[in-house]
Scaffold this motif. Structure first.
Motif, PDB file in Angstrom:
ATOM      1  N   UNK A  62       0.829  -1.194   0.000  1.00  0.00           N
ATOM      2  CA  UNK A  62       0.000   0.000   0.000  1.00  0.00           C
ATOM      3  C   UNK A  62       0.870   1.253   0.000  1.00  0.00           C
ATOM      4  N   UNK A  89       2.300   1.731  -3.279  1.00  0.00           N
ATOM      5  CA  UNK A  89       1.222   2.161  -4.158  1.00  0.00           C
ATOM      6  C   UNK A  89       1.037   3.675  -4.021  1.00  0.00           C
ATOM      7  N   UNK A  90       0.980   4.108  -2.768  1.00  0.00           N
ATOM      8  CA  UNK A  90       0.780   5.536  -2.524  1.00  0.00           C
ATOM      9  C   UNK A  90       1.936   6.363  -3.079  1.00  0.00           C
ATOM     10  N   UNK A 126       3.149   1.740  -9.507  1.00  0.00           N
ATOM     11  CA  UNK A 126       2.783   2.020 -10.888  1.00  0.00           C
ATOM     12  C   UNK A 126       3.999   1.852 -11.802  1.00  0.00           C
ATOM     13  N   UNK A 130       4.603  -1.783 -12.230  1.00  0.00           N
ATOM     14  CA  UNK A 130       3.597  -2.297 -13.130  1.00  0.00           C
ATOM     15  C   UNK A 130       3.998  -2.051 -14.571  1.00  0.00           C
ATOM     16  N   UNK A 160       8.393   8.715 -16.625  1.00  0.00           N
ATOM     17  CA  UNK A 160       7.320   9.371 -15.881  1.00  0.00           C
ATOM     18  C   UNK A 160       7.321  10.876 -16.144  1.00  0.00           C
ATOM     19  N   UNK A 194       6.415  11.882 -19.660  1.00  0.00           N
ATOM     20  CA  UNK A 194       4.991  11.779 -19.923  1.00  0.00           C
ATOM     21  C   UNK A 194       4.238  12.910 -19.231  1.00  0.00           C
ATOM     22  N   UNK A 195       4.662  13.206 -18.014  1.00  0.00           N
ATOM     23  CA  UNK A 195       4.019  14.309 -17.284  1.00  0.00           C
ATOM     24  C   UNK A 195       4.160  15.601 -18.077  1.00  0.00           C
ATOM     25  N   UNK A 208       4.619  15.879 -21.271  1.00  0.00           N
ATOM     26  CA  UNK A 208       3.812  15.771 -22.480  1.00  0.00           C
ATOM     27  C   UNK A 208       2.361  16.142 -22.189  1.00  0.00           C
ATOM     28  N   UNK A 209       1.806  15.531 -21.131  1.00  0.00           N
ATOM     29  CA  UNK A 209       0.399  15.768 -20.800  1.00  0.00           C
ATOM     30  C   UNK A 209       0.161  17.229 -20.414  1.00  0.00           C
ATOM     31  N   UNK A 265       0.269  19.365 -23.481  1.00  0.00           N
ATOM     32  CA  UNK A 265      -0.930  19.219 -24.309  1.00  0.00           C
ATOM     33  C   UNK A 265      -2.097  19.954 -23.676  1.00  0.00           C
ATOM     34  N   UNK A 266      -2.259  19.773 -22.369  1.00  0.00           N
ATOM     35  CA  UNK A 266      -3.420  20.358 -21.700  1.00  0.00           C
ATOM     36  C   UNK A 266      -3.302  21.857 -21.523  1.00  0.00           C
ATOM     37  N   UNK A 313       4.618  19.579 -27.930  1.00  0.00           N
ATOM     38  CA  UNK A 313       4.771  18.887 -26.630  1.00  0.00           C
ATOM     39  C   UNK A 313       5.711  17.688 -26.745  1.00  0.00           C
ATOM     40  N   UNK A 314       5.648  16.999 -27.863  1.00  0.00           N
ATOM     41  CA  UNK A 314       6.492  15.814 -28.024  1.00  0.00           C
ATOM     42  C   UNK A 314       7.970  16.161 -27.880  1.00  0.00           C
TER      43      UNK A 314
END
Lengths: 546, 422, 234
Positions: free
Chosen positions: C59, C62-63, C68, C71, C137, C140-141, C143-144, C147-148, C154-155
Motif C-alpha cells: 500500500x 502504491x501511494x 505504478x 507495473x 514518468x 509523460x508528465x 507531455x500531458x 498538451x493540456x 509537446x512531443x
C-alpha cells in the motif's frame, strides 16, 4: 423602624397573591371569607411574605371573577362584611404584612347602579359616565382582548338603543374618563380604602382608560395624565402607599407607566414570564437574556413585579408567533389547556411536577431584578383542573390538609364554590400544607427557606444586574450588585449536567459563599471559574473579600 | 482516533459549549472574505426560517485563511438579519470556527465537519460552499428537511444552470455514476449537500483516505459511499448556481476531483456496480432540472484544436490506455474538418470506459490517465456544443438523457474491458 | 620411457585422486553450505515477505507511485520483488562462500573483489532502473501538461526531457561503478550543454511569442481570456 415610614417597602417585598374566596372558609358556607383569611395569616407570616395581594372582593355578579364590580365601597356578602375586612387588615398589619387590593378603574359591571342609570335614558346625568355611540364603527384600531368570547368592543344596549364600549367582556362597560366627574368619583372610591388603611392598589387594565379615534386606544397620553393625577393625590394625602400597574405590554411600552417617578411604583413584567418557561424548555438562556436586555432602565424608586403564575392564563400576548407556537406545543399540547392567547395551568403541572424545575424557576424568580409575586397554592405545588371553564381551573380551593374538603371548609363538598382537586397526583390528599409542614424537605419548607435567604439581603430587590455570558448557553449567570455587596447567580437551564467557565476576573480574590448552605467555594482567580452543575441546578453565591 | 487527529483542543472546548445539536451546517473556507458574509447570513436566515426550534450550529472549518474569513463567520450577527429577513431565533444560534490546518484540504475540512457533527450528535448536517453568493435562505431547509424529517441520508442539489455549464458533470460524471450505480443523481459532485448522522459516521469510519493524493473530491466520495452503501438519497431543487472561483478553475483539477474519484470508486465497489443494469430515478423536491438558454461566448475552435493536438501528441500514452480500435477511431475523427467533426456518444462512452479500466489497472500513473482524458473531453464537448447550439431546454435534457442511456447500454463493455488484459 | 610415462601418469592419476579425495569433503562441504544457504535464503525471504505484508508495504509503495512504475516495467509487486531480491542475494552469498571453501587458488581474490564490487553494481542497477522509470514518468508528465495547456510541440519537449534524464542517469550509474569516470563526465557535460544551448536557441528564436506570453502571464497576471471561453466543467 415603623413600617409606614419605609416608603420603598415594595422594592424588597415578597408578595403573595390570593383569592379570599379560595383560601379558607370560616363559616362553613363553602366559600372562603375574610375571617378565614385572617385565621391563616400566621401561615403566611411563617412562609415569609411581606404583602398580600387580594383579588377583587367587592359586590359583583361574579361574571368575571369579581373584576365586574357593582359596588366599590363594600365587601361581597359571600366574603363577609366590611367589618371583617377591617379586622383582617388590622391582623395583617400586626404581623407586618401589607395589604394590596384590586381597583378596577377601566370598567364596572353592567349591574352597577351607575350603568343602570346611564343606560336608562339618553338624557340621564350619568349618561356620559360611560362610552356610548350610535354606531359600532368607532375605534376600529382597538384589538379585541377576549378573542374566545367577544366579537366586537361594542355591545348593543336594547334599553337605550345604542352601543356601549367595552374592552373586556360585554357585561363590563368601560367608564368614560373624559368626564371629570368620573375621575373625581374614582379618586373618592380609592380614598375610601386608603383611609381604611390598605397599603397599595393594583390597578387593573390601566392602558385602556381613554379611547381616541385613529389609535389602538392603548397607552394614550390622556391615560398617563389621569394616572399622574391619581399619583399626585396619593403621594400628597397618603405617602408610602403604592400603585401597582397591570398592563400587559412590552417593556418599552411599559416604561412610560413609571413616568418620572410620578405614575406607578410598580408594574408587572409580563414578557419575562413566558420566556423563563421557554428558556427552561429550550435549555437555552437566550429568551431570558434577550428580553431583559430589551427591558429599559426604570427610575430608582420604581420596581418590576415578577411572577411565574397568577390567577389568569399564562399569557402569550407578549411573544412572537414562533414563540407562542413553541410554548403551546411544549406546555399545552391539549387544546383544553389553552385560553385566549395563553395557557391556563398552574406552575407545578406546567413543569411536569418536576421538583428540580420548580425550584429552578422559583430560584430565578427570586433572584432576577424585581419583586416576586407568588400565586397561592404554588408554594405547595398545587395542580389545576382544565375541565373547569375559563380560568377557574387555577382558582380551586387552597389545600390545607388531607381531610374533609382538604381543610378548606366544613361545608358539604357539593356546596363548595368550586370542586376541590381530587387528582391522585395533585389532589388535596397528596398535596397539602399540613403534610408538607411535617417534612423539612417538602416544597413548602424549601420555599420558606428561599424566601428567608432572599429577604436576608436587599440586593435582590434593589441591586443592579449584570449578565455574564459564559460560552455554555445552557447556563444563565448574572451578578447582582448593591453597594459593595455582590451576589453571583448561576442557573443550569438544562436537564443534563453541565460544565461552565465563568469570567470572574473582576472579582478576583473574592471567595464565593453558597447562600443556602453557607459553604465556601474556591477563591476566584485570574483563570475562568469552573463550575459543574447538576440538571436544573442553581447556585447563589455571595462574593466576599475576606 | 479520527477525532483525536482532526479536532484541536480549542475546537473541542467550543463543541462542549455548543453541546448536543439537531442540525449542523458546515462551511469549509479558505480566504473567502469577499463572499462569505452573505452566505453566512443566508445560512442563518435559512436556519431561522426552517428550523426555529431546533438546536443548530454553524461550523466553519478553515484551511488557514489570511484574510480574516473565520472572524467574518463567527462575527456575523443575527441582529443584522432581523431587518432583512423576518426570522426570529428562539435559541442561541452558535457559529464556531476552527483552523484545521494552514493549508486548505477539502478532505480534512469535510472530515472536521463530519467529526464535529458526530461529536455533537447532529441528526442532519449540511455543507455549504462559501462561494455560493447566490444562495437563498430556503436552500437550507430544502437541503436539510428531507434528512431531518424524512430520514433520507443524502440530499444532493439540483441547480438552475445554463445549458453549457457543468458539462463535465452532464457528459461524464452524471451519466457514468448513473449507469454504474443505478441512481439518477444529477449533481453527485455538489458544493451544497446534506447528509444524515448515520451516513456521516459511516463515511468517517470507512473513508479509505487514499482515493487520491490531492485531498480534493471528498464531497463526491461521500456521495459515492451513500450510493454504494445503500443509503437513501434525495434531490432538492435549490436555484441558480453562481459560479465560484473553484468551479471556474482549470479543467484538469476539476477532473481529478470528479472523474478521478469516480474511477477510484470502481475498484472498491466492483460488486455493487457489476451486478445490476439500468437506473432508477431518485425522489426529488422541485423541478428535476432547469436550464437557461441565453447565449454565452465559447471558443469552439480552441476545443477542437486541443482535441486534435491531443490525439496526435499523446498517441504513445493512449496506446497503453485505449484499445486499438478506439484509438484508430479517435485518430480518424481527429482528421475531420470543423464542420464534419463529430465525436459520437458511443465512442465517447467507450473512451471513458477504457480509461476507467486502465485507471483501475494502473497502466501508468493514475494522474496521467486523468490528464490524458482532458483533450478527449474537449473534443466531446465540441460535439455537444455543436449538437445543442440552438436546442431548447427540453432538447438539451433529451440529449443528456440519451447519452445516459448510451452509458447504461454499454455497461457490459466496461465489464469486458475490466476483465481482460488484467 | 613407457615406464616413466606410466609412472608419471599414475603419479598424476594418484595426484588427481589425492587432490580429488582432498577436494571431495570440501565439495560436500560446499554443497552443504549451498543447501543450508538455500534454506536460510528461503527463510529470509519468507520472513521479509511476512514483515512487509504486515507493514502494508504494498500500500505504501502504491501511494508513493512506485507500484505504478513496477507495473509499467511488468515486474511483480514491490513486496515480492524485495523478498526475491533478498533471497537471491543471500543464496548467492552462500554459494560464493561454498566456492571459496573449495580453496581454488586465485578464485578467492576474485570472489572477495566480487563481494566488494557487488553493492556498487546493485546501486548502479538501482539508479538505472529507477532513473529510466523516472525519465519516462517525467517525460509523460511534461507531455500531458504541455498538451493540456496548449503549448506548441509537446512531443519535442517531452523527448528532450527524457533524453536529458537518461543521460543524467546513465552518467550517474557509470560514476557509481567507477568506470571511465572522466569520459562519461565529459560526455555528459557536452551533451547537456548542447541540449541546453539548443533549447535556449529554440526558445529564443522560435518561441519569442511564447516566452513573452509566459512572462506576461507570470508577471502581469492578465485575465485568462482564453479560459473564459471554455465552458465551465462543473
Amino acid at each position: 423602624m415603623p413600617a409606614r415610614l419605609d416608603t420603598l417597602w415594595y422594592k424588597n417585598a415578597v408578595i403573595y397573591q390570593v383569592h379570599v374566596r379560595a383560601f379558607y372558609d370560616s363559616n362553613g358556607d363553602g366559600i372562603g371569607d375574610f375571617a378565614g383569611l385572617a385565621q391563616k395569616l400566621d401561615y403566611l407570616q411563617e412562609l415569609g411574605v411581606d404583602a398580600i395581594w387580594l383579588m377583587p372582593f367587592f359586590p359583583s355578579p361574579l361574571r368575571d371573577d369579581g373584576y365586574d364590580i357593582s359596588d366599590y365601597t363594600s365587601v361581597h356578602p359571600n366574603y363577609g362584611t366590611l367589618e371583617d375586612f377591617k379586622k383582617f387588615l388590622e391582623a395583617a398589619h400586626e404581623r407586618q404584612i401589607k395589604v394590596i387590593i384590586e381597583m378596577v378603574l377601566n370598567h364596572t359591571s353592567d349591574q352597577h347602579p351607575w350603568f343602570q342609570e346611564s343606560r336608562s335614558s339618553r338624557e340621564n346625568p350619568r349618561r356620559d359616565w360611560y362610552v356610548w355611540s350610535d354606531t359600532d364603527t368607532w375605534y376600529k384600531g382597538a384589538r379585541i382582548i377576549f378573542l374566545d368570547t367577544e366579537l366586537s368592543n361594542w355591545a348593543w344596549d336594547p334599553v337605550s338603543k345604542s352601543y356601549y364600549w367595552h374592552r373586556f367582556f360585554s357585561h363590563q362597560p368601560d367608564l368614560n374618563y373624559d368626564n371629570p366627574a368620573v375621575r373625581e368619583q374614582m379618586w373618592t372610591l380609592m380614598k375610601f380604602w386608603l383611609e381604611l388603611g390598605i397599603d397599595a392598589f393594583r390597578l387593573d387594565a390601566v392602558p385602556y382608560l381613554v379611547e381616541r379615534e385613529g389609535t389602538n386606544c392603548e397607552n394614550l397620553p390622556e391615560t398617563h395624565a389621569i394616572i399622574k393625577e391619581l399619583r399626585q393625590k396619593l403621594d400628597h394625602e397618603f405617602p408610602g402607599r403604592m400603585l401597582l400597574a397591570e398592563a400587559n405590554q412590552w417593556p418599552a411600552d411599559l416604561r412610560p407607566y413609571f413616568g418620572n417617578e410620578d405614575e406607578f411604583h410598580m408594574a408587572f413584567h409580563f414578557p419575562l414570564m413566558p420566556r423563563m418557561f421557554m428558556g427552561v424548555k429550550l435549555e437555552d438562556r437566550k429568551p431570558i437574556t434577550e428580553i431583559l436586555q430589551q427591558t429599559p432602565e426604570i427610575p430608582p424608586s420604581c420596581q418590576w413585579g415578577l411572577f411565574l403564575r397568577n390567577h389568569d392564563e399564562l399569557t402569550l400576548e407578549m411573544v412572537t408567533d414562533i414563540e407562542r407556537d413553541y410554548m403551546y406545543d411544549s406546555y399545552a399540547r391539549s387544546k383544553a389547556m389553552r385560553l385566549n392567547l395563553g395557557i391556563r395551568r398552574r406552575l407545578a403541572p406546567l413543569l411536569d411536577n418536576d421538583r428540580r424545575r420548580i425550584e429552578l424557576m422559583n430560584g430565578m424568580l427570586m433572584s432576577l431584578p424585581g419583586t416576586p409575586v407568588l400565586y397561592y397554592g404554588d408554594e405547595i405545588g398545587m395542580g389545576d383542573n382544565v375541565n373547569l371553564g375559563d380560568r377557574n381551573g387555577v382558582r380551586t380551593p387552597m389545600q390545607w390538609n388531607g381531610g374533609w374538603n382538604g381543610g378548606f371548609s366544613v361545608a358539604d363538598p357539593e356546596s363548595l364554590y368550586t370542586s376541590l382537586l381530587l387528582n391522585p397526583v395533585y389532589g388535596y390528599q397528596a398535596v397539602n400544607v399540613l403534610s408538607q409542614k411535617r417534612s423539612e424537605h417538602s416544597l413548602l419548607s424549601w420555599m420558606q427557606q428561599i424566601i428567608r435567604v432572599r429577604r436576608s439581603t436587599p440586593i435582590f430587590g434593589s441591586g443592579l444586574i449584570e449578565f455574564l455570558y459564559p460560552a455554555n448557553h445552557r447556563v444563565l449567570a448574572y451578578v447582582r450588585q448593591l453597594g459593595d455587596e455582590t451576589i453571583l447567580v448561576v442557573n443550569n437551564l438544562s436537564s443534563s449536567a453541565q460544565a461552565v467557565e465563568l469570567d470572574l476576573r473582576r472579582y478576583k480574590g473574592k471567595i464565593p459563599i453558597e447562600m443556602f448552605g453557607r459553604n465556601l467555594f474556591p477563591r476566584v482567580a485570574e483563570a475562568p471559574y469552573l463550575l459543574t452543575m447538576g440538571p436544573y441546578q442553581f447556585y447563589w453565591f455571595r462574593l466576599r473579600r475576606i | 482516533m479520527v477525532e483525536e487527529s482532526v479536532l484541536t483542543d480549542d475546537l473541542v472546548r467550543q463543541l462542549i459549549n455548543v453541546g448536543e445539536v439537531d442540525i449542523l451546517v458546515g462551511l469549509p473556507t479558505h480566504n473567502n472574505a469577499r463572499s462569505v458574509e452573505p452566505v453566512v447570513h443566508a445560512i442563518q436566515a435559512g436556519l431561522l426560517q426552517g428550523f426555529p426550534r431546533e438546536r443548530v450550529v454553524i461550523v466553519n472549518a478553515d484551511g488557514g485563511s489570511r484574510d480574516g474569513t473565520p472572524d467574518l463567520v463567527t462575527g456575523a450577527s443575527i441582529d443584522d438579519l432581523r431587518r432583512s429577513y423576518k426570522g426570529y431565533a428562539l435559541r442561541t444560534l452558535h457559529s464556531i470556527s476552527t483552523r484545521y490546518a494552514n493549508n486548505p484540504s477539502a478532505r480534512v475540512g469535510l472530515r472536521t465537519i463530519l467529526a464535529a457533527a458526530e461529536l455533537l450528535r447532529a441528526k442532519a448536517c449540511a455543507v455549504v460552499s462559501p462561494e455560493s453568493t447566490g444562495m437563498e435562505p430556503d436552500w437550507i431547509p430544502r437541503l436539510l428537511r428531507p434528512v431531518y424529517s424524512e430520514n433520507f441520508d443524502l440530499v444532493t442539489p439540483i441547480y438552475r444552470r445554463h445549458k453549457f455549464e457543468g458539462l463535465l458533470v452532464s457528459n461524464l460524471v452524471y451519466p457514468m455514476t448513473r449507469a454504474l450505480y443505478g441512481q439518477r443523481i444529477r449533481e453527485p459532485y455538489a458544493s451544497e449537500f446534506a447528509f444524515s448522522a448515520r451516513l456521516g459516521s459511516h463515511f468517517l469510519a470507512h473513508d479509505p483516505g487514499n482515493y487520491d493524493s490531492h485531498g480534493s473530491g471528498a464531497e463526491l466520495e461521500l456521495a459515492m459511499s451513500a450510493i454504494t452503501g445503500g443509503y437513501r438519497t434525495y434531490q432538492s431543487f435549490l436555484g441558480t448556481k453562481s459560479q465560484g472561483e473553484r468551479e471556474g478553475g482549470d479543467l484538469v483539477p476539476a477532473m481529478r476531483r470528479t472523474v478521478g474519484v469516480l474511477f477510484s470508486s470502481l475498484e472498491a465497489n466492483f460488486a455493487a456496480w457489476s451486478s445490476h443494469a439500468g437506473s432508477q430515478p431518485v425522489p426529488t423536491l422541485g423541478s428535476e432540472s432547469q436550464v437557461t438558454l441565453e447565449s454565452i461566448r465559447v471558443n469552439r475552435k480552441r476545443l477542437k484544436q486541443m482535441f486534435t493536438a491531443g490525439v496526435a501528441e499523446l498517441e504513445p500514452v493512449f496506446r497503453s490506455i485505449l484499445s486499438s480500435t478506439t484509438l484508430a477511431e479517435l485518430q480518424r475523427i481527429a482528421t475531420l474538418g470543423d464542420d464534419d467533426f463529430h465525436y459520437p456518444a458511443e465512442l465517447w462512452v467507450r473512451t471513458v470506459y477504457e480509461f476507467a479500466a486502465s485507471y483501475a489497472k494502473s497502466v501508468m500513473s493514475r494522474d496521467h490517465i486523468i490528464q490524458g482524458l482532458a483533450p478527449l473531453y474537449r473534443g466531446r464537448i465540441f460535439t455537444f456544443l455543436e449538437e445543442n447550439r440552438s436546442s431548447s431546454a427540453e432538447e438539451v435534457e433529451k440529449n443528456i438523457e440519451s447519452l445516459c442511456l448510451e452509458f447504461e447500454r454499454l455497461k457490459p463493455y466496461l465489464l469486458e474491458v475490466w476483465n481482460t488484459k488484467k | 620411457m613407457r615406464e616413466l610415462i606410466w609412472r608419471e601418469l599414475t603419479q598424476a592419476g594418484e595426484e588427481i585422486i589425492r587432490e580429488f579425495a582432498h577436494l571431495l569433503p570440501r565439495l560436500i562441504e560446499m554443497l552443504i553450505i549451498t543447501l543450508v544457504g538455500w534454506v536460510i535464503a528461503i527463510a529470509l525471504k519468507w520472513i521479509l515477505r511476512s514483515v512487509l505484508r504486515l507493514a502494508k508495504f504494498d500500500q505504501l509503495s502504491e501511494n508513493s507511485g512506485a507500484s505504478q512504475l513496477l507495473n509499467k516495467a511488468a515486474l511483480p509487486s514491490s513486496t515480492e520483488l524485495l523478498s526475491r531480491f533478498i533471497f537471491w542475494v543471500a543464496w548467492l552469498g552462500f554459494i560464493l562462500l561454498g566456492v571459496s571453501v573449495l580453496g581454488i587458488g586465485g578464485l578467492q581474490a576474485h570472489i572477495s573483489r566480487f563481494f566488494l564490487f557487488l553493492p556498487r553494481v546493485f546501486l548502479a542497477l538501482f539508479i538505472i532502473f529507477f532513473g529510466l522509470l523516472a525519465a519516462s514518468f517525467f517525460s509523460r508528465a511534461t507531455l500531458l501538461a504541455a498538451v493540456n495547456s496548449n503549448l506548441p510541440s509537446p512531443r519535442l519537449l517531452s523527448t528532450s526531457i527524457r533524453t536529458l534524464l537518461i543521460i543524467f542517469v546513465v552518467s550517474m550509474a557509470f560514476e557509481e561503478l567507477g568506470l571511465a569516470e572522466q569520459t562519461v563526465l565529459l560526455a555528459f557535460g557536452i551533451a547537456f550543454g548542447a541540449a541546453m544551448l539548443s533549447l535556449a536557441i529554440a526558445f529564443g528564436m522560435g518561441g519569442r511569442d511564447l516566452a513573452r506570453q509566459f512572462l506576461e502571464k507570470r508577471l502581469v497576471r492578465e485575465v485568462k481570456s482564453e479560459k473564459e471561453d471554455e465552458p465551465s466543467p462543473l
